[in-house]
Design an enzyme around this catalytic site. Structure first.
Site, PDB file in Angstrom:
ATOM      1  N   ASN A 129      -2.485  -6.446   5.165  1.00 26.73           N
ATOM      2  CA  ASN A 129      -2.492  -7.422   4.068  1.00 26.73           C
ATOM      3  C   ASN A 129      -3.379  -8.614   4.415  1.00 26.73           C
ATOM      4  OD1 ASN A 129      -0.143  -5.908   3.031  1.00 26.73           O
ATOM      5  ND2 ASN A 129       0.860  -6.859   4.774  1.00 26.73           N
ATOM      6  N   GLU A 143       0.854  -1.178   0.000  1.00 29.25           N
ATOM      7  CA  GLU A 143       0.000   0.000   0.000  1.00 29.25           C
ATOM      8  C   GLU A 143       0.896   1.236   0.000  1.00 29.25           C
ATOM      9  OE1 GLU A 143      -2.761   0.410   3.265  1.00 29.25           O
ATOM     10  OE2 GLU A 143      -3.763   2.110   2.309  1.00 29.25           O
ATOM     11  N   GLU A 169      -5.866  -3.264  12.470  1.00 27.37           N
ATOM     12  CA  GLU A 169      -5.523  -4.083  11.290  1.00 27.37           C
ATOM     13  C   GLU A 169      -6.508  -5.234  11.143  1.00 27.37           C
ATOM     14  OE1 GLU A 169      -3.509  -2.527   9.486  1.00 27.37           O
ATOM     15  OE2 GLU A 169      -2.828  -1.206  11.092  1.00 27.37           O
TER      16      GLU A 169
HETATM   17  N1  0A1 Z   1      -3.190   0.799   5.792  1.00 30.22           N
HETATM   18  C1  0A1 Z   1      -2.352   0.870   6.925  1.00 30.22           C
HETATM   19  C2  0A1 Z   1      -1.400   2.000   6.919  1.00 30.22           C
HETATM   20  C3  0A1 Z   1      -0.260   1.938   5.974  1.00 30.22           C
HETATM   21  C4  0A1 Z   1      -0.251   2.765   4.884  1.00 30.22           C
HETATM   22  C5  0A1 Z   1       0.858   2.832   4.050  1.00 30.22           C
HETATM   23  C6  0A1 Z   1       1.937   2.036   4.366  1.00 30.22           C
HETATM   24  O1  0A1 Z   1       3.071   2.103   3.613  1.00 30.22           O
HETATM   25  C7  0A1 Z   1       3.312   3.210   2.873  1.00 30.22           C
HETATM   26  C8  0A1 Z   1       1.928   1.172   5.433  1.00 30.22           C
HETATM   27  C9  0A1 Z   1       0.807   1.129   6.244  1.00 30.22           C
HETATM   28  C10 0A1 Z   1      -3.227   1.095   8.125  1.00 30.22           C
HETATM   29  O2  0A1 Z   1      -4.055   1.982   8.123  1.00 30.22           O
HETATM   30  O3  0A1 Z   1      -3.080   0.380   9.085  1.00 30.22           O
HETATM   31 ZN    ZN Z   2      -5.847   1.541   8.582  1.00 33.69          ZN
END
Ligand code: 0A1
Ligand code: ZN
Length: 954
Positions: A324, A180, A357
């Site tokens: 993930n 991401e 998560e």
């Molecule tokens: N989606 C994750 C946050 C996240 C976003 C970007 C990253 O790498 C650039 C890593 C983690 C969350 O909201 O937990």
């Molecule tokens: Zn998140």
């Protein structure tokens, strides 16, 4: 075309001052291309590696929400094969691609960056690089493809050199991925956008001894010993997912195992992978996971959907953690905890992040985002879910206060600066810059307001409909609101402005009471300041929760004109217009209004409450948030007054009413201890800075310390007594009651340490030396680190000696010194950048030392000399070469330069200009620096250039 033959030649290019970029690790011949406004220079250094430099034409491309188009192709299945090697990992991708109908005749354009393309075949036929496809720095284009076909792509990537921590990289000798938002394109060519959802099968081949653990998303289906020292594992993920949720891990890790049985009776294996010596620090994370799984079943009716749930902790990670599918990757700070290594705050953060998560499995994975403008669809909703989980796990009042504090200290400031953007932004240059507190925390507030407006049952109905209607889809924030509307038969069209309009609304409330008629009037006016690109705003739909209190603090019935009966307790008024009047009838005595209870909307409230009314609310309001808020407003008023007065006046004694209210709270029986500690914590310097125009950080710091000292002097005996009453007996436990006790005790200690008192200092040293848990040890060490005494030196040295082998604890040691208020702090921080344990490659360490100094130590960072700003720029430019995301966050600290008094403004601006003029700036830093300076969009300015990604060709 221009060709340089050595690295020295490239340096001479640099000295020309031209905008340029340099790429390493490409291995094809010397050519030149003029494409997309970028002149590409390829440079052959002495060795066989080739470098590419590009001269930016002066403009960075922004992506706009209005330009969204559905993809021309979908990818149904992805078969990935990895042959793991730190230097050169081979990636084989087989994609089953289908045109979406209208795509006939359109080229297939795949995303890809920094990839060595080895071969490409379409339906088994190898494609010819000269006539069948094109490759540039960001794409692979195949002009002619059939309606349905299989594409096989072989690429080579270089995980060991990947310091950006995006794509596949190496952390602590183990492989892991971060995809991401746009990291998957650094692994293979793909339609790397969230609305392309595919089923993945992943096969990993690696050395058996070095990488005994091979993981990917979904369920494991095969494990084979290849007999040549390597082994192979295959994983199948049955759920279609966007590429940003792909993950792979290969390494030598310990596995801590547990199990959860879902409410429908399915067993789920829970596997937590950590470095072997950390296996004893997973208990709390595991317990939190099981708690979160159960909570989501009870509160949202959501069950887990695979046979296994895996969490891997890594030391090098840009953010907190990543959701993930079936294989979360975590920054180890949000997994590892033992009473002697982690504080209560760490324990709490672990619980929240683990839950966050896990909750993404539904809010994010099963239902995902159509495009990155919709990021808050998953993040705002999931933060709301983790906040509610936290509130249920501890104390609702304390949790709300903490969440509001984060919002007001960080998001309100963001909303008032040049980086302000709506919860659903309209454009971006680098999406990584939009993982913001607006998207996350204000996004959560927007979801919370929906719940306020439609009630808990209606909200649950809306969430159920949303999950059911959109399961397996990539959707928008608008779809989310539509589900809430449809499930409840309400119209939320005005409410949608919360997603599209930036800025923090101000709500002004005036009141009038007529004793004879029993009429009580609340006159409400809302305004919203202009923000970049949005000079004028429409009024918001705002839930304003209020209560009217009698002189004993009891809640009076609130009956609006025309209603038959009143509502006792909290009443939610719905604001829709710029100005509105609410007329309450049958109000038998003049009430004290309790306004914006629970912080029912993310607004700045302005009312004419007097100090004595605030003291009354501080002592009597039944809503814990409002009680805390009354105290904060009183304290903020006091500190701001002092900060703007002359030095002579600043020694005035404190208002006795405030001191009495403070003492009463300290001894209060009707608040839990954690809440008392919250109420008695003075507003932070960062929050206060948001209230001062222009900001003088030193004056604020001095005023705040002066109030702390006065309170400590006046209440010394009370503070000592409460400290002693709350010293822990028995072993350490993280139950809310014990956490509350420790927080109150340590707050008392921090006040008492404001007194230059040998008895107190000895007590503090005793706590440091004998503390059996990190919370108490850190509280004592923090207090000592703020005082120039020999105990400080000894304690810091002892702490280092004991914990030098534990990276997360060592981070605390760095951070503590960086946030010390002593005048020599910057010099110490600079010296610490040369400490053998310091490295710019590890984001946690950078955040601990440099981040803490720049964001957690306003008085020292904003030193009048400007030395703090120059230090930030020096470090950011160095970090940018390794990790643009981390560098961009640091540069963001300067973005509020216009809020400071003139001298500091000029100094901060100068550093921003210096950053922008630096050669080879990343797109991430360029966007922040240019927007901070107010250059429209993110145009290339000055002599600097923007780093571009390298081109690869087979
Ligand atoms: N989606 C994750 C946050 C996240 C976003 C970007 C990253 O790498 C650039 C890593 C983690 C969350 O909201 O937990
Ligand atoms: Zn998140």
């Amino acid at each position: 075309m221009q060709v340089w033959r050595s690295i020295d030649d490239v340096s001479s290019l640099l000295r020309t001052g031209l905008a340029w970029t340099c790429y390493s690790d490409c291995d094809y011949g010397i050519t030149s291309t003029l494409r997309c406004g970028f002149l590409i220079f390829q440079v052959q250094p002495a060795g066989k590696r080739l470098m590419t430099a590009s001269r930016a034409a002066g403009k960075e491309r922004a992506v706009y929400l209005k330009d969204y188009r559905p993809p021309d192709y979908r990818i149904d299945h992805v078969h990935l094969g990895f042959s793991m090697d730190e230097e050169s990992t081979q990636v084989h991708a087989r994609l089953d691609v289908v045109g979406n109908g209208v795509s006939l005749g359109r080229p297939l354009v795949l995303d890809g960056r920094e990839l060595d393309l080895k071969s490409i075949a379409l339906d088994g036929r190898r494609l010819n690089p000269r006539k069948d496809y094109r490759v540039d720095a960001e794409h692979l284009t195949i002009p002619r493809v059939p309606g349905r076909f299989t594409l096989e792509i072989e690429t080579e990537i270089h995980p060991r050199n990947n310091t950006t921590l995006m794509g596949l990289y190496v952390s602590g000798g183990n492989f892991c991925t971060q995809c991401e938002a746009e990291g998957f394109r650094k692994i293979t060519y793909f339609l790397d956008r969230p609305d392309v959802m595919a089923r993945y099968t992943t096969t990993i081949v690696a050395d058996k001894l070095r990488y005994p653990v091979l993981l990917s998303n979904g369920n494991p289906v095969e494990r084979v010993d290849l007999g040549d020292g390597r082994h192979r594992a295959t994983w199948v993920d049955p759920h279609p997912k966007p590429s940003y949720l792909f993950a792979l891990v290969a390494g030598d890790l310990a596995c801590v195992e547990d199990q959860f049985v879902t409410r429908s009776g399915r067993p789920v294996l829970l596997h937590m992978y950590v470095q072997h010596h950390n296996a004893d620090k997973c208990g709390h994370a595991m317990a939190s996971l099981k708690k979160a799984m159960q909570w989501d079943e009870c509160v949202f009716g959501r069950e887990y959907d695979l046979d296994i749930y895996q969490i891997v902790a890594v030391d090098d990670f840009n953010m907190g953690a990543m959701e993930n599918k079936g294989l979360n990757v975590f920054n180890s700070v949000y997994v590892l905890a033992r009473p002697d290594t982690a504080t209560d705050a760490d324990y709490q953060a672990i619980e929240r992040v683990i839950a966050h998560e896990y909750f993404h499995n539904w809010s994010g994975n099963r239902v995902t985002c159509r495009d990155w403008f919709q990021l808050s669809l998953k993040e705002g909703f999931t933060v709301f879910r983790d906040q509610e989980f936290g509130a249920d796990a501890t104390s609702r009042g304390v949790a709300r206060v903490q969440d509001v504090n984060v919002l007001r200290t960080h998001q309100f400031r963001e909303d008032a600066g040049p980086m302000a953007h709506p919860v659903r932004p309209e454009s971006y240059v680098e999406i990584n810059n939009f993982y913001t507190t607006t998207v996350y925390n204000k996004g959560a507030e927007v979801v919370r307001m929906l719940k306020e407006l439609i009630g808990a049952d209606g909200f649950r109905r809306g969430a159920d409909l949303y999950f059911e209607r959109h399961d397996g889809q990539a959707v928008t924030t608008d779809d989310f609101v539509k589900s809430m509307e449809d499930a409840n038969g309400v119209n939320l069209s005005q409410f949608r402005l919360w997603y599209s309009q930036a800025g923090t609304p101000q709500v002004h409330i005036g009141r009038a009471y007529d004793a004879r008629s029993g009429i009580y009037i609340l006159h409400v006016r809302q305004t919203c300041p202009s923000t970049p690109g949005q000079p004028r705003k429409e009024p918001f739909h705002i839930p304003l929760a209020i209560a009217l209190l009698d002189d004993e603090g009891r809640e009076l019935p609130v009956r609006l004109m025309g209603e038959h009966s009143g509502v006792v307790g909290t009443r939610v008024l719905q604001l829709r217009q710029t100005e509105e009047t609410f007329v309450c009838v049958s109000v038998l005595q003049e009430p004290v209004p309790s306004l914006l209870r629970g912080f029912s909307a993310p607004v700045r409230l302005q009312s004419d409450l007097s100090d004595s009314e605030r003291c009354f609310l501080l002592g009597r309001d039944g809503d814990p948030f409002s009680r805390w808020e009354a105290g904060q407003q009183l304290a903020a008023g006091l500190i701001l007054n002092l900060a703007t007065q002359s030095r002579k006046q600043s020694t005035q004694p404190l208002n006795p009413q405030f001191v009495d209210a403070f003492r009463a709270t300290l001894r209060s029986n009707d608040l839990d201890k954690a809440m008392i500690a919250q109420v008695l914590t003075l507003p932070s310097e960062s929050y206060l800075a948001d209230l001062m125009v222009p900001v003088d950080p030193q004056a604020l710091h001095d005023a705040r310390v002066s109030v702390l000292r006065s309170l400590a002097q006046t209440l010394r005996d009370d503070l000592l007594a409460v400290y002693r009453d709350n010293v822990g007996r028995g072993g350490y436990s993280v139950d809310p009651e014990s956490v509350g006790r420790r927080s109150l005790k340590n707050l008392c200690l921090s006040y008492l340490m404001e007194l230059d008192d040998p008895e107190v200092r000895a007590m503090c040293v005793g706590q440091f030396q004998r503390g059996d848990n990190m919370t108490d040890v850190m509280a004592a060490l923090r207090a000592l680190a703020n005082n120039d005494c020999h105990e400080r030196r000894d304690a810091l040295a002892a702490f280092h000696k004991k914990w030098q082998g534990e990276p997360l604890v060592l981070d605390k040691w760095f951070a503590l010194q960086a946030t010390s208020r002593l005048p020599q702090t910057l010099a110490e921080v600079k010296a610490l950048t040369r400490h053998p344990a310091f490295t710019l490659k590890n984001p946690n360490r950078v955040r601990a030392l440099i981040g803490s100094f720049c964001t957690g130590n306003p008085a020292r960072f904003h030193d009048r000399s400007g030395s703090g700003y120059a230090f930030l720029a020096d470090q950011a430019l160095k970090i940018d070469r390794l990790n643009p995301q981390v560098a961009a966050r640091l540069v963001g600290v300067l973005s509020l330069w216009r809020k400071y008094e003139a001298r500091r403004q000029a100094l901060m601006k100068r550093q921003l200009e210096r950053i922008l003029a630096a050669p080879a700036l990343s797109r991430d830093v360029h966007e922040i620096a240019s927007k901070s300076l107010g250059s429209a969009g993110a145009k290339g300015k000055g002599r600097g250039g923007v780093r571009r990604r390298s081109r690869r060709r087979s």
